[in-house]
Design a protein around this motif. Sequence first.
Motif, PDB file in Angstrom:
ATOM      1  N   UNK A 272       0.817  -1.206   0.000  1.00  0.00           N
ATOM      2  CA  UNK A 272       0.000   0.000   0.000  1.00  0.00           C
ATOM      3  C   UNK A 272       0.853   1.260   0.000  1.00  0.00           C
ATOM      4  N   UNK A 273       1.987   1.200   0.680  1.00  0.00           N
ATOM      5  CA  UNK A 273       2.871   2.362   0.727  1.00  0.00           C
ATOM      6  C   UNK A 273       3.436   2.675  -0.654  1.00  0.00           C
ATOM      7  N   UNK A 274       3.846   1.646  -1.396  1.00  0.00           N
ATOM      8  CA  UNK A 274       4.347   1.852  -2.751  1.00  0.00           C
ATOM      9  C   UNK A 274       3.235   2.406  -3.644  1.00  0.00           C
ATOM     10  N   UNK A 275       2.018   1.914  -3.469  1.00  0.00           N
ATOM     11  CA  UNK A 275       0.914   2.419  -4.265  1.00  0.00           C
ATOM     12  C   UNK A 275       0.557   3.854  -3.951  1.00  0.00           C
ATOM     13  N   UNK A 276       0.715   4.247  -2.680  1.00  0.00           N
ATOM     14  CA  UNK A 276       0.364   5.610  -2.286  1.00  0.00           C
ATOM     15  C   UNK A 276       1.410   6.612  -2.744  1.00  0.00           C
ATOM     16  N   UNK A 277       2.690   6.284  -2.552  1.00  0.00           N
ATOM     17  CA  UNK A 277       3.761   7.204  -2.932  1.00  0.00           C
ATOM     18  C   UNK A 277       5.050   6.404  -3.046  1.00  0.00           C
ATOM     19  N   UNK A 278       5.427   6.115  -4.262  1.00  0.00           N
ATOM     20  CA  UNK A 278       6.598   5.271  -4.485  1.00  0.00           C
ATOM     21  C   UNK A 278       7.879   5.919  -3.967  1.00  0.00           C
ATOM     22  N   UNK A 279       8.024   7.213  -4.214  1.00  0.00           N
ATOM     23  CA  UNK A 279       9.239   7.902  -3.776  1.00  0.00           C
ATOM     24  C   UNK A 279       9.348   7.934  -2.256  1.00  0.00           C
ATOM     25  N   UNK A 280       8.224   8.203  -1.590  1.00  0.00           N
ATOM     26  CA  UNK A 280       8.250   8.220  -0.128  1.00  0.00           C
ATOM     27  C   UNK A 280       8.545   6.829   0.426  1.00  0.00           C
ATOM     28  N   UNK A 281       7.986   5.791  -0.224  1.00  0.00           N
ATOM     29  CA  UNK A 281       8.249   4.426   0.214  1.00  0.00           C
ATOM     30  C   UNK A 281       9.726   4.090   0.064  1.00  0.00           C
ATOM     31  N   UNK A 282      10.328   4.499  -1.051  1.00  0.00           N
ATOM     32  CA  UNK A 282      11.759   4.246  -1.253  1.00  0.00           C
ATOM     33  C   UNK A 282      12.589   4.984  -0.218  1.00  0.00           C
ATOM     34  N   UNK A 283      12.199   6.228   0.095  1.00  0.00           N
ATOM     35  CA  UNK A 283      12.915   7.000   1.098  1.00  0.00           C
ATOM     36  C   UNK A 283      12.804   6.352   2.481  1.00  0.00           C
ATOM     37  N   UNK A 284      11.673   5.724   2.747  1.00  0.00           N
ATOM     38  CA  UNK A 284      11.463   5.070   4.040  1.00  0.00           C
ATOM     39  C   UNK A 284      12.200   3.741   4.152  1.00  0.00           C
ATOM     40  N   UNK A 285      12.871   3.320   3.108  1.00  0.00           N
ATOM     41  CA  UNK A 285      13.662   2.103   3.172  1.00  0.00           C
ATOM     42  C   UNK A 285      13.004   0.878   2.568  1.00  0.00           C
ATOM     43  N   UNK A 286      11.869   1.039   1.920  1.00  0.00           N
ATOM     44  CA  UNK A 286      11.188  -0.091   1.286  1.00  0.00           C
ATOM     45  C   UNK A 286      11.857  -0.388  -0.053  1.00  0.00           C
ATOM     46  N   UNK A 287      12.155  -1.642  -0.299  1.00  0.00           N
ATOM     47  CA  UNK A 287      12.731  -2.067  -1.572  1.00  0.00           C
ATOM     48  C   UNK A 287      11.612  -2.093  -2.616  1.00  0.00           C
ATOM     49  N   UNK A 288      11.494  -1.010  -3.360  1.00  0.00           N
ATOM     50  CA  UNK A 288      10.380  -0.865  -4.298  1.00  0.00           C
ATOM     51  C   UNK A 288      10.457  -1.899  -5.413  1.00  0.00           C
ATOM     52  N   UNK A 289      11.664  -2.171  -5.917  1.00  0.00           N
ATOM     53  CA  UNK A 289      11.805  -3.152  -6.996  1.00  0.00           C
ATOM     54  C   UNK A 289      11.347  -4.541  -6.557  1.00  0.00           C
ATOM     55  N   UNK A 290      11.760  -4.944  -5.373  1.00  0.00           N
ATOM     56  CA  UNK A 290      11.330  -6.239  -4.858  1.00  0.00           C
ATOM     57  C   UNK A 290       9.823  -6.259  -4.641  1.00  0.00           C
TER      58      UNK A 290
END
Length: 410
Positions: A272-290
């Motif tokens: 849900x975090x990636x869907x809401x804001x990918x850049x913010x999710x990446x900044x928060x440490x979420x591996x967006x590619x995975x």
Amino acid sequence: MSERRTESAGAGPDRGEQGSDMRGVLREILSASWVTVLLAIVAALVVSAVLVMYADPDVRSSAVYFFDRPGDTFSAAWGAIVDTYTALFRGAVFDYRAGSVSRALRPVTETFVAATPLIFAGLGLGIAFRAGMFNIGAQGQVLAGAAAAAYVGFALPMPPVVHLVAAVLAAAVIGGLWAGIAGFLKARTGANEVITTIMLNWISLWLVRYLLDQEYFAPGPNPIAPPVSSNSAFPLLLGSGFNLHLGFLLALAAVAAVWWLMERSTIGFKFRAVGANMDAARTAGINVNLTFVMVMVSAGLLAGLAGASQILGPTRTLRETTAGNIGFDAITVALLGRSRPVGVLLASLLFGAMRAGLPLMQVNSHTPVDLILILQATIVLMIAAPPLVRSMFRLPQPHGENRRREGALV
């Protein structure tokens, strides 16, 4: 997989703005209120009622002398609408004219059977939509899962329970891997998932056609695989007089599992975090590619189960038309249900009811088959344009703060 590689592969302001616009449209659709969704269905039923009146010969004949006796036209129009929707109810929910209780209840069980693959596929698409990914490949994923379930079902002899479990797992794994290709390409190269999933639909279709031309997959003269073994088929829940099978209960369990995944688990929060804001999710440490890969594998796994429910349920044999329009109808189901598990369940039952009620509508009220397709397409149109529905029914425009809250963590 490198985050930097994806960013460089997808570089360019136009591409980034396009992806942002697509996610914004998706959030707009998924954040529509339940009132908007229900009114969209009402609007679709009204449009369909107009088409029913136009298609009815009695209405057309009475319309010739409308200004002399308008009551005849109104009476014929009302009768056509009532007959059509009454036949739909009798064919999909409860046939109050049936001669026995079992025949009266059979329609609702047929609705459950028709809704089962839509529940699976709709749940998978809902996961992808809430993660901001436009998975248009459910059709190919359903077909890939169906092919896997069919092969395990007729070619690999096993004990009863083990055989069913193996066929279901094969469909889920193949469906997940098939969708995972699109997730991997997006994560590795930045490829647009809309394009890759559409192409994978065609590859899946032609691959199944190829398999059905092979002696080991379709030994007969026709491009039809042998029926699956009874050991691998879903057992019937209400006896031989009904088609309702264990797959429906498995679909209900999937609804609960997806709800827990998306609302209570850490993985679901990342989706849900990636869907809401990918850049913010990446900044928060979420591996967006995975996350891209995990989302698509999850969606494909559920779509593969939809294929298994077709092969191991009522169909039993694999054809190139086995998937029907399940994958495409599931897009409507996911949007209509706002990609929430309970919403997807209710939307699947609605579309299952349309399918189950169609034969009686044709026989009793002579309603064209295309009317159901028009009804579904109208629902899609209304759901895809929440501002249109709000303007039609004079609904207030959501305030900015409320819209931001609704769109957060879609």
